[in-house]
Design an enzyme around this catalytic site. Structure first.
Site, short mmCIF file in Angstrom:
data_model
loop_
_atom_site.label_atom_id
_atom_site.label_comp_id
_atom_site.label_asym_id
_atom_site.label_seq_id
_atom_site.Cartn_x
_atom_site.Cartn_y
_atom_site.Cartn_z
N THR A 14 -78.48 4.42 -7.48
CA THR A 14 -77.99 5.56 -8.26
C THR A 14 -79.15 6.48 -8.66
O THR A 14 -79.14 7.68 -8.37
CB THR A 14 -77.27 5.04 -9.53
OG1 THR A 14 -76.26 4.13 -9.12
CG2 THR A 14 -76.65 6.17 -10.32
N LYS A 105 -85.97 -0.98 -18.30
CA LYS A 105 -86.11 -1.46 -19.69
C LYS A 105 -86.39 -2.96 -19.74
O LYS A 105 -87.10 -3.43 -20.63
CB LYS A 105 -84.85 -1.16 -20.50
CG LYS A 105 -83.66 -1.83 -19.90
CD LYS A 105 -82.33 -1.49 -20.47
CE LYS A 105 -81.23 -2.06 -19.63
NZ LYS A 105 -80.95 -1.35 -18.39
N GLU A 129 -89.99 6.99 -19.42
CA GLU A 129 -89.06 7.77 -20.24
C GLU A 129 -87.60 7.37 -20.02
O GLU A 129 -86.81 7.30 -20.97
CB GLU A 129 -89.24 9.27 -19.93
CG GLU A 129 -88.38 10.19 -20.75
CD GLU A 129 -88.65 10.09 -22.25
OE1 GLU A 129 -89.73 10.48 -22.69
OE2 GLU A 129 -87.76 9.59 -22.97
N GLY A 134 -81.57 7.00 -20.98
CA GLY A 134 -81.33 7.71 -19.72
C GLY A 134 -81.99 9.08 -19.70
O GLY A 134 -83.21 9.20 -19.69
N ILE A 136 -82.01 11.34 -22.06
CA ILE A 136 -82.44 11.89 -23.36
C ILE A 136 -83.95 11.69 -23.53
O ILE A 136 -84.44 10.57 -23.40
CB ILE A 136 -81.74 11.16 -24.53
CG1 ILE A 136 -80.22 11.20 -24.35
CG2 ILE A 136 -82.15 11.73 -25.87
CD1 ILE A 136 -79.47 10.36 -25.38
N GLY A 187 -65.92 1.67 -13.49
CA GLY A 187 -67.33 1.52 -13.15
C GLY A 187 -68.27 1.74 -14.32
O GLY A 187 -69.48 1.78 -14.17
N GLU A 190 -70.02 -3.51 -16.10
CA GLU A 190 -70.30 -4.40 -14.97
C GLU A 190 -69.23 -5.49 -14.91
O GLU A 190 -68.56 -5.77 -15.91
CB GLU A 190 -71.65 -5.09 -15.20
CG GLU A 190 -72.78 -4.17 -15.55
CD GLU A 190 -73.64 -3.83 -14.35
OE1 GLU A 190 -73.64 -4.62 -13.39
OE2 GLU A 190 -74.30 -2.79 -14.39
N LYS A 205 -83.76 -2.03 -25.40
CA LYS A 205 -84.14 -0.63 -25.63
C LYS A 205 -84.70 -0.42 -27.03
O LYS A 205 -85.70 0.28 -27.21
CB LYS A 205 -82.93 0.28 -25.39
CG LYS A 205 -82.48 0.30 -23.92
CD LYS A 205 -81.15 1.01 -23.79
CE LYS A 205 -80.67 1.06 -22.35
NZ LYS A 205 -79.28 1.52 -22.25
N GLY A 302 -76.45 7.66 -15.68
CA GLY A 302 -75.90 8.50 -14.62
C GLY A 302 -77.01 8.99 -13.70
O GLY A 302 -78.17 9.07 -14.08
P1 NAP Z 1 -78.98 0.43 -8.22
O1 NAP Z 1 -78.03 1.53 -8.00
O2 NAP Z 1 -78.48 -0.97 -8.26
O3 NAP Z 1 -80.12 0.54 -7.10
C1 NAP Z 1 -81.12 -0.39 -6.94
C2 NAP Z 1 -81.93 -0.05 -5.71
O4 NAP Z 1 -83.03 -0.95 -5.63
C3 NAP Z 1 -81.18 -0.17 -4.40
O5 NAP Z 1 -81.55 0.85 -3.51
C4 NAP Z 1 -81.63 -1.52 -3.85
O6 NAP Z 1 -81.68 -1.58 -2.44
C5 NAP Z 1 -83.03 -1.59 -4.37
N1 NAP Z 1 -83.47 -2.97 -4.58
C6 NAP Z 1 -82.96 -3.86 -5.46
N2 NAP Z 1 -83.62 -5.03 -5.37
C7 NAP Z 1 -84.55 -4.87 -4.42
C8 NAP Z 1 -85.53 -5.71 -3.86
N3 NAP Z 1 -85.68 -6.98 -4.28
N4 NAP Z 1 -86.33 -5.22 -2.90
C9 NAP Z 1 -86.18 -3.94 -2.47
N5 NAP Z 1 -85.27 -3.08 -2.98
C10 NAP Z 1 -84.47 -3.55 -3.93
O7 NAP Z 1 -79.80 0.65 -9.59
P2 NAP Z 1 -79.85 1.99 -10.47
O8 NAP Z 1 -78.58 2.11 -11.24
O9 NAP Z 1 -80.32 3.11 -9.65
O10 NAP Z 1 -80.96 1.57 -11.55
C11 NAP Z 1 -82.34 1.57 -11.23
C12 NAP Z 1 -83.15 1.39 -12.50
O11 NAP Z 1 -82.88 2.47 -13.39
C13 NAP Z 1 -82.82 0.11 -13.30
O12 NAP Z 1 -83.99 -0.37 -13.91
C14 NAP Z 1 -81.86 0.62 -14.37
O13 NAP Z 1 -81.84 -0.19 -15.54
C15 NAP Z 1 -82.46 1.97 -14.65
N6 NAP Z 1 -81.54 2.92 -15.23
C16 NAP Z 1 -80.37 3.19 -14.59
C17 NAP Z 1 -79.50 4.10 -15.13
C18 NAP Z 1 -78.22 4.47 -14.44
O14 NAP Z 1 -77.48 5.32 -14.92
N7 NAP Z 1 -77.89 3.85 -13.30
C19 NAP Z 1 -79.79 4.71 -16.38
C20 NAP Z 1 -81.01 4.41 -17.02
C21 NAP Z 1 -81.87 3.51 -16.42
P3 NAP Z 1 -80.34 -1.44 -1.53
O15 NAP Z 1 -79.93 -0.01 -1.68
O16 NAP Z 1 -80.80 -1.77 -0.17
O17 NAP Z 1 -79.36 -2.41 -2.11
#
Ligand code: NAP
Length: 430
Positions: A14, A105, A129, A134, A136, A187, A190, A205, A302
Site C-alpha cells: 500500500t 512503528k 514520520e 500516517g 499527519i 478492509g 485485519e 505509537k 492509507g
Molecule cells: P503491505 O501493503 O503489506 O506491503 C508490504 C510490502 O512489503 C509488500 O510489497 C511485500 O512484498 C513486502 N514485504 C513484506 N515482507 C517482506 C520480506 N520479508 N521481504 C521482502 N519484501 C517483503 O504493507 P503497507 O500497508 O504498505 O505498510 C508498510 C509499512 O507502513 C508498515 O510498517 C506499516 O505499519 C506502515 N504504515 C502503513 C500504513 C497504511 O495505511 N497501510 C499507515 C501508516 C504506516 P509483496 O508485495 O511481494 O508481498
C-alpha cells in the site's frame, strides 16, 4: 551537490506503491526543492511474480544485497512492516552508511535506541514520520517546531480502525461484534484484529511520541494497555446521555509523579476537540508550556496520506545530503525518567453495574465507595434487567488504586450481581 539521489525501496505494498506514485506525480517540484532528481532505483519485494499496479518490473528484486551493496543508493526506504527482517535490513543499511526512512512503528518502538546508535555511528539520518499518525505531521513538529516547549501532555486518537468502530457504534447504536465484522469486510480491520482492538498498535505509537515529547525512552512495556473489546453499545448510550463520547485514547503525561503512558477507552467530554474526531481520522492533542494547546488532525493511514509523510522524510533527508547535514537530529532521549505507576494515576470513573432492586442497596454501595475514599458525582438508575436494577455511577477524581479497592469490596456485596463495565473519564473536572 548531487544531481540525482537514489532510493532503494523495501516493500511495494500500500505505502510503497503510494511513494512511487507521489515521487513520480510531483517529481519536478520535488527536484526543485531538493536541487536533485529523486529516483527509485531498486525495489525489494517478497514475491517478484506478483502483479503490480504500477510499471516497475525492471526495478524489482528479492535480494536485499542488491540494495545494500549498490553504492549509488543513498536512501533505503523501509516499507515492508513487521519486526523481522525489517529491523535487520534497516540496521545493516545504517551500518553501511545509507540514510534510512521508515514507516515502521513496530521496529521504531522496540529498537529505536539501537537503530539511532547505528545512525549516529555513521552520521546518517533515520526518519520515521509515517510511523505515527500516517499522513499527519507529528514526529517532526514534536522534534523541531515544538522543541522549545516543555510538553506536559499528549492525548491522541491514533488508531483508525478502533475510531471507525467506535464512531459506528455511537452513530448507529451497533454492538462491537457487528461493527468488527463490518470493519473487516471493508478492509479497515485485519482478519486478526488484536493489535488494533486490543490497543497494542496505539501503544507502540504513543511509546514513540512519549519518548520524543519527554526526552526519555518509553518502551512498550512502560505503556499500560486496555483495548475496546469490553465497550458495549449500552456504555456508548450512557456516555452520550451524560454528555460524553467514548474514544480509544493514547495518553502520555508528565508531572511530579513521573511519566504516565497508557492506552484505554475513555469518556471524552463532548466539547473536547478529540470528541469530534470520527471514522478513520486520527488526531493528536498536545499541551506545552509555551504553545498551550495544539491539535494535529488528518488521515492516519492509507496509500497517499502515508506516502505524503514518507516522501516528506525523503525530501528532508535529501536536503540534508545536499548540504552535508545528515544526522543533525537523531535520538532525542537524553534523560532517564521515573514512571508513575498506573495505581497512582487519577481520573473520574464511569461504572455500570447490576444490583438487586430493593431498598438499602444503594446505601451499601455508597458506603463501600466512601470507605475507599471514592466520592460519587452522579448516579443514574434507568432500567431493569432480569429483575436487577442497572446502576450507572460517575465518581469524582480518584486514584486507580482506590478505585480498584472499592470495586473489590463492592463485588463481595451480596446485593451486587455484576460489575458490567468500568471506563475512565478523561476530564480534569466533571
Ligand atoms: P503491505 O501493503 O503489506 O506491503 C508490504 C510490502 O512489503 C509488500 O510489497 C511485500 O512484498 C513486502 N514485504 C513484506 N515482507 C517482506 C520480506 N520479508 N521481504 C521482502 N519484501 C517483503 O504493507 P503497507 O500497508 O504498505 O505498510 C508498510 C509499512 O507502513 C508498515 O510498517 C506499516 O505499519 C506502515 N504504515 C502503513 C500504513 C497504511 O495505511 N497501510 C499507515 C501508516 C504506516 P509483496 O508485495 O511481494 O508481498
Amino acid at each position: 551537490m548531487k544531481k540525482k539521489i537514489n532510493i532503494g525501496l523495501l516493500g511495494l505494498g500500500t505505502v510503497g506503491t503510494g511513494v512511487v506514485k507521489l515521487l513520480h506525480a510531483n517529481g519536478q517540484s520535488i527536484a526543485q526543492k531538493v536541487g536533485a532528481a529523486i529516483e527509485v532505483k531498486k525495489i525489494m519485494v517478497r514475491n517478484a511474480n506478483k502483479p503490480r499496479s504500477i510499471a516497475v518490473d525492471h526495478l524489482i528484486t528479492t535480494d536485499f544485497d542488491d540494495i545494500l551493496n549498490d553504492p549509488e543508493i543513498d536512501i533505503v526506504v523501509e516499507l515492508m512492516g513487521g519486526e523481522t527482517p525489517a529491523k535487520d535490513y534497516m540496521l545493516r543499511a545504517l551500518q553501511a552508511g545509507k540514510q534510512v526512512v521508515t514507516a515502521n512503528k513496530d521496529v521504531m518502538a522496540k529498537y529505536g535506541r539501537e537503530l539511532f546508535a547505528a545512525a549516529e555511528a555513521k552520521q546518517v539520518d533515520l526518519m520515521f514520520e509515517a510511523s505515527v499518525g500516517g499522513g499527519i505531521p507529528i514526529i517532526r513538529p514534536l522534534k523541531q517546531c515544538l522543541a522549545g516547549n516543555k510538553i506536559t501532555e499528549i492525548m491522541g486518537i491514533i488508531n483508525g480502525t478502533t475510531n471507525y468502530m467506535l464512531t459506528k457504534m455511537t452513530n448507529e447504536f451497533l454492538d462491537f461484534d457487528d461493527v468488527l465484522k463490518e470493519a473487516q469486510a471493508k478492509g479497515y480491520a485485519e482478519a486478526d484484529p488484536t493489535a488494533d482492538v486490543g490497543g497494542f498498535d496505539a501503544a507502540r505509537k504513543i511509546a514513540i511520541l512519549a519518548s520524543i515529547a519527554f526526552g526519555a525512552r518509553v518502551s512498550l512495556d512502560d505503556v499500560s494497555v486496555e483495548g475496546i473489546t469490553r465497550i458495549s453499545k449500552d456504555d456508548i448510550e450512557y456516555a452520550s446521555e451524560l454528555g460524553y463520547i467514548i474514544k480509544l485514547l493514547a495518553i502520555a503525561k508528565e508531572d511530579e509523579r513521573g511519566i504516565d503512558v497508557r492506552v484505554h477507552p475513555a469518556f471524552v467530554p463532548g466539547n473536547h476537540p478529540l470528541a469530534s474526531v470520527n471514522d478513520v481520522f486520527n488526531a493528536i492533542y498536545i499541551k506545552g508550556d509555551a504553545i498551550g494547546e495544539a491539535m494535529f488532525y488528518g488521515r492516519g493511514a492509507g496509500e497517499m496520506p502515508t506516502a505524503s509523510a514518507v516522501v516528506g522524510d525523503i525530501i528532508d533527508v535529501s536536503r540534508n545530503i545536499q548540504h552535508g547535514l545528515t544526522s543533525r537530529i537523531l535520538c532525542t532521549c537524553f534523560d532517564q525518567k521515573n514512571f508513575c505507576p498506573i495505581e497512582k494515576t487519577e481520573s473520574p470513573y464511569y461504572i455500570r453495574m447490576l444490583v438487586e432492586d430493593k431498598p438499602g442497596v444503594f446505601a451499601a454501595i455508597a458506603s463501600a465507595f466512601a470507605e475507599q475514599q471514592v466520592s460519587l458525582h452522579s448516579v443514574i438508575q434507568r432500567r431493569k434487567i432480569n429483575k436487577c436494577a442497572e446502576v450507572v455511577l460517575i465518581t469524582y477524581r480518584v486514584t486507580d488504586a482506590h478505585l480498584r479497592s472499592a470495586i473489590s469490596m463492592i463485588k463481595e456485596l451480596s446485593v451486587v450481581s455484576k460489575i458490567q463495565s468500568i471506563v475512565r473519564v478523561e476530564a480534569e473536572e466533571i
